[in-house]
Structures are given as structure tokens and as C-alpha cells.
Motif scaffolding. Structure first.
Motif, PDB file in Angstrom:
ATOM      1  N   ASP A 269      -5.936   5.442  -0.731  1.00 29.58           N
ATOM      2  CA  ASP A 269      -5.885   4.702  -1.982  1.00 29.58           C
ATOM      3  C   ASP A 269      -4.550   3.964  -2.080  1.00 29.58           C
ATOM      4  O   ASP A 269      -3.493   4.497  -1.723  1.00 29.58           O
ATOM      5  CB  ASP A 269      -6.071   5.660  -3.157  1.00 29.58           C
ATOM      6  CG  ASP A 269      -6.033   4.937  -4.480  1.00 29.58           C
ATOM      7  OD1 ASP A 269      -5.133   5.251  -5.274  1.00 29.58           O
ATOM      8  OD2 ASP A 269      -6.879   4.052  -4.699  1.00 29.58           O
ATOM      9  N   ASN A 270      -4.597   2.735  -2.557  1.00 28.14           N
ATOM     10  CA  ASN A 270      -3.383   1.909  -2.551  1.00 28.14           C
ATOM     11  C   ASN A 270      -2.245   2.501  -3.386  1.00 28.14           C
ATOM     12  O   ASN A 270      -1.081   2.132  -3.210  1.00 28.14           O
ATOM     13  CB  ASN A 270      -3.689   0.484  -3.011  1.00 28.14           C
ATOM     14  CG  ASN A 270      -4.402   0.444  -4.349  1.00 28.14           C
ATOM     15  OD1 ASN A 270      -4.394   1.420  -5.100  1.00 28.14           O
ATOM     16  ND2 ASN A 270      -5.019  -0.695  -4.656  1.00 28.14           N
ATOM     17  N   THR A 271      -2.576   3.436  -4.223  1.00 25.20           N
ATOM     18  CA  THR A 271      -1.503   4.090  -4.977  1.00 25.20           C
ATOM     19  C   THR A 271      -0.679   5.016  -4.093  1.00 25.20           C
ATOM     20  O   THR A 271       0.429   5.428  -4.472  1.00 25.20           O
ATOM     21  CB  THR A 271      -2.082   4.903  -6.158  1.00 25.20           C
ATOM     22  OG1 THR A 271      -2.963   5.916  -5.645  1.00 25.20           O
ATOM     23  CG2 THR A 271      -2.853   4.006  -7.115  1.00 25.20           C
ATOM     24  N   HIS A 272      -1.231   5.348  -2.921  1.00 23.60           N
ATOM     25  CA  HIS A 272      -0.531   6.239  -2.003  1.00 23.60           C
ATOM     26  C   HIS A 272       0.171   5.484  -0.875  1.00 23.60           C
ATOM     27  O   HIS A 272       0.797   6.108  -0.022  1.00 23.60           O
ATOM     28  CB  HIS A 272      -1.510   7.246  -1.389  1.00 23.60           C
ATOM     29  CG  HIS A 272      -1.872   8.367  -2.313  1.00 23.60           C
ATOM     30  ND1 HIS A 272      -1.006   9.367  -2.656  1.00 23.60           N
ATOM     31  CD2 HIS A 272      -3.036   8.632  -2.972  1.00 23.60           C
ATOM     32  CE1 HIS A 272      -1.609  10.218  -3.477  1.00 23.60           C
ATOM     33  NE2 HIS A 272      -2.847   9.791  -3.692  1.00 23.60           N
TER      34      HIS A 272
END
Length: 332
Positions: A42-45
Motif C-alpha cells: 500500500d502506498n502509505t507504506h
């Protein structure tokens, strides 16, 4: 309703975290293996992908870094910060035939086991036979032929060595990548088909090096070419052979090599620049005369025609005893 929410959440998680690995890899015992692998998070990671991240592999879909079966070092793993989890195992004795799953752990909140997909590792004692393309060869003499031999290369640093027997022309080797990122060694041999190749086996041998001190292992695949060609080595034989008395019948036989078989034989008498047709068939019966004609035959099939060398039947001369006596008297 709660179960539906859980399922939706799981599917959403799979969309955010995914891994691309081959479904199956055959690994030669005693050699190394490369497992091509890439992942997405996930792009948050993305900000959590740092040098603290490590790769783990296990044959259980439920595992952590503590109970992982395999803990590759950085030298064995691709650049995890670039989502490359390609892993090399130089000692396949650490592996067993099983399905392996990848887990990513970083010294931050990013920790995930990619159990939605695993790679089936099969340890084999002998390599598979190379693949020949085409698997059969049926061409006409003179045709340009390109044969491709390919063999899997699970150990990228030690791909198999491919050799042709016989070596009929120029060959070129490459290490190619499959759609699933596994690799295969290929060798392409180019040559012009000859009647000399007909019925003679052409083989490709793959030689695999092993890392545990065990001798190299080989695998071979072959084909037998079917080359169509016009009659070759057209010859004439005479029976009886040797000097033949005048007016004696002799049999001439025309023979040759051809593929497909000879359809017709024709016989000719050569007189200067003119050839005179005198008969057909593999065998020709004629009466010997003192004119000592020059003869030859032709053999033909659907590909073409071949011609024999010219022959001249040796005639045995008859001398009357009185004639021989007169000659003897004159010389005295």
C-alpha cells in the motif's frame, strides 16, 4: 454482515499488498536456484521500505520472522527498497520440495506475509531433457535450417552449457527470460540441409554444473532429419564383368541414393555431342558388339535427376589360330 465486511477487507488488502513469483521451479539438487520475486505494498507504506527490511521464506502460510524456515541475507536478496524480493539460494540443501511463501519485515510498522501466492519448489535429481524446436525436421536439400535448443536455467550464475552433435554450422547462445521471470538457456544452430544429414541423428546436450562437489549432470534430446534430395551417386554395374566376348548378352544395372526413392531409370548411348535413348528400367540387357558404344544412365525422382558416369564395355577379341600363325610367320 460482519463476514462480508471481513471478506471485503481481505480482498482490499490483497489489492494493496501483492507478490509476483513463479508458480513452480524445478531445482537441481546440489545446484543453486534463483527465485524471481517482486512485490507491491500500500502506498502509505512506501516510506517504510528502508534498509532495515528483510526477506523471509517458509513452507507454511502462517509464519513470522522467528519461525521462518529460510532467512536470506542481503547478499542473497534483491533490493527490497525497490520492491525486488528476488532471492538466491546457493545451497539447495536448505530447501525441500514444498510450496514457499515470502514475508517482508521491516523495523517499522511494515510487516506482511504474502501468502496469497507461493512458489512450488521441486527438488530433482536429474535435469529435464532440453527442448528442440522444431521437434521434427523434414526439408528439401539446400533449405536453410534453424534449430533451437532450450533448457531451463534455475541457477542464473551457472546456466547449463549447450552443445550440438554434430556441429553443422554456426550457433549462438543466449540466456532468455520467461514471462514469469524465470530464465532459460537457448542455443540456435543455423545450417543448410544436405543429403548427408538424412537419417543421421542431431542431438543437443545440456550440461549442468553442481556446487556440492558432485560431477556435472547432462541431459540430451535428439531428432533424426528427413531430407528430400535428388538421386546421388548414380552408378552403372555390368554383369558379367571384365572383357566380354562379342555378341554375348550382358546386363547393365543402374543404382543410386535418393529420397524419395527413384521413380524412373533411363539409358542412353553417347555419340559425340548427341545422346540416344535406348531403354528404361533399373536393368538393361544388351548384346555386346565391337562398336564399343559409350553408355550411361539417369535416375530421377520428384526432386530431380542424377546422371552416372559414362562406361564402355570391354570386348574380348577373337583371333583365328591361322591368323595368329600368319602374323607370327611374317615377323619371323
Amino acid at each position: 454482515m460482519k463476514e462480508e465486511i471481513k471478506l471485503f477487507g481481505f480482498l482490499l488488502l490483497l489489492l494493496m499488498f501483492n507478490v509476483n513469483i513463479p508458480q513452480k521451479i524445478n531445482v537441481l539438487r546440489g545446484s543453486c536456484v534463483n527465485i524471481p520475486c517482486s512485490f507491491d505494498v500500500d502506498n502509505t507504506h512506501d516510506k517504510n521500505l528502508d534498509n532495515s527490511c528483510k526477506a523471509y521464506w517458509s513452507d507454511s502460510s502462517s509464519f513470522t520472522s522467528e519461525n521462518a524456515k529460510l532467512k536470506p541475507t542481503k547478499e542473497m536478496t534483491g533490493d527490497l527498497t525497490k520492491k525486488d524480493c528476488t532471492t538466491t539460494f546457493n545451497n539447495t540443501r536448505l530447501l525441500q520440495s514444498a510450496k514457499y511463501y515470502f514475508r517482508l519485515e521491516c523495523n517499522n510498522p511494515l510487516k506482511f506475509s504474502f501468502t496469497q501466492a507461493g512458489v512450488d519448489i521441486s527438488l530433482i535429481a536429474a535435469p529435464p531433457s532440453p527442448t528442440l524446436t522444431p521437434s521434427t525436421l523434414e526439408v528439401e536439400e539446400g533449405a536453410s535450417v534453424s534449430l533451437t535448443c532450450s533448457s531451463p536455467a534455475p541457477c542464473w550464475s551457472h546456466p547449463p552449457a549447450l552443445t550440438w552433435s554434430p556441429n553443422l554450422g554456426q550457433s549462438q547462445e543466449t540466456l532468455q527470460e520467461n514471462q514469469d521471470k524465470t530464465k532459460v538457456k537457448t542455443s540456435v544452430m543455423n545450417f543448410n540441409a544436405s543429403h548427408l544429414h538424412h537419417g543421421n541423428k542431431i542431438s543437443c546436450t545440456a550440461v549442468y554444473q553442481k556446487q556440492d562437489g558432485i560431477p556435472d549432470v547432462t541431459a540430451e534430446t535428439s531428432l533424426t532429419p528427413d531430407i528430400s534430395y535428388s538421386p546421388k551417386n548414380v552408378t552403372v554395374s555390368v554383369s558379367p564383368s571384365g572383357p566380354v566376348p562379342e555378341n554375348r548378352n550382358v546386363t547393365l544395372t543402374c543404382s543410386s541414393n535418393a529420397n524419395p526413392a527413384v521413380e524412373n531409370y533411363t539409358w542412353y548411348s553417347a555419340d559425340g555431342n548427341q545422346d540416344t535413348f535406348i531403354g528404361t528400367g533399373m536393368d538393361l540387357s544388351i548384346k555386346v558388339s565391337k562398336d564399343r558404344r559409350i553408355l550411361f544412365c539417369k535416375a530421377g525422382n520428384e526432386i530431380g535427376v542424377g546422371r552416372s558416369s559414362s562406361i564402355q564395355i570391354e570386348v574380348q577379341c577373337k583371333y583365328h589360330i591361322l591368323h595368329l600363325f600368319n602374323i607370327f610367320s611374317i615377323h619371323i
